[in-house]
Design a protein around this motif. Sequence first.
Motif, short mmCIF file in Angstrom:
data_model
loop_
_atom_site.label_atom_id
_atom_site.label_comp_id
_atom_site.label_asym_id
_atom_site.label_seq_id
_atom_site.Cartn_x
_atom_site.Cartn_y
_atom_site.Cartn_z
N ALA A 107 0.91 -1.35 0.00
CA ALA A 107 0.10 -0.25 0.08
C ALA A 107 0.70 1.20 -0.05
O ALA A 107 0.40 2.27 -0.09
N GLY A 108 2.25 1.15 0.18
CA GLY A 108 3.03 2.13 0.46
C GLY A 108 2.76 3.20 1.46
O GLY A 108 3.02 4.44 1.41
N VAL A 109 2.46 2.54 2.72
CA VAL A 109 2.16 3.24 3.84
C VAL A 109 3.13 2.67 5.02
O VAL A 109 3.92 1.54 4.92
N TYR A 110 3.24 3.64 6.06
CA TYR A 110 4.14 3.32 7.31
C TYR A 110 3.14 2.92 8.35
O TYR A 110 4.16 2.75 9.63
N SER A 111 2.10 3.21 8.48
CA SER A 111 1.28 3.03 9.76
C SER A 111 0.15 2.61 9.69
O SER A 111 -0.60 2.78 8.46
N ARG A 112 -0.78 2.11 10.63
CA ARG A 112 -2.12 1.59 10.59
C ARG A 112 -2.99 2.77 10.17
O ARG A 112 -3.90 2.93 9.39
#
Length: 128
Positions: free
Chosen positions: A111-116
């Motif tokens: 998803a290209g994210v670093y956190s929930r």
Amino acid sequence: MRKKNGGKIFFEVSVKNAGGLVDSFAISVDSTFEEFSESQIALVSMLQNQVESLLFESKISKAAAAFSLSKREAEVLRLVVEGRSNSDIGERLDVSVSTVKKHVYNIFNKAGVYSRTQLLSLVYGMTG
């Protein structure tokens, strides 16, 4: 919520989840109509639950396809979006917490994210 507006009476239903407002819909009648009956209100409430569930599943399906998630990763995504902890997800899926962490890590990468929080924002921001 019931309200009058320009000769019509509206019964507005907001569909919400843990992330906030997802959508809303309204049923309206002419101003000669005095009040919604209890059975109409109960019907709209049941409809709201169905719409909420459909919208939630739609968001999860769109996200899983957009991120090219495996079936298991999509299951983990659904539980993450529901607000479940890693240990709760592990219990529900009968896997270890370290396996859940690996799936969450893979989802974040895809998803290209670093956190929930970023993930939730991305999933709930999906349209079409």
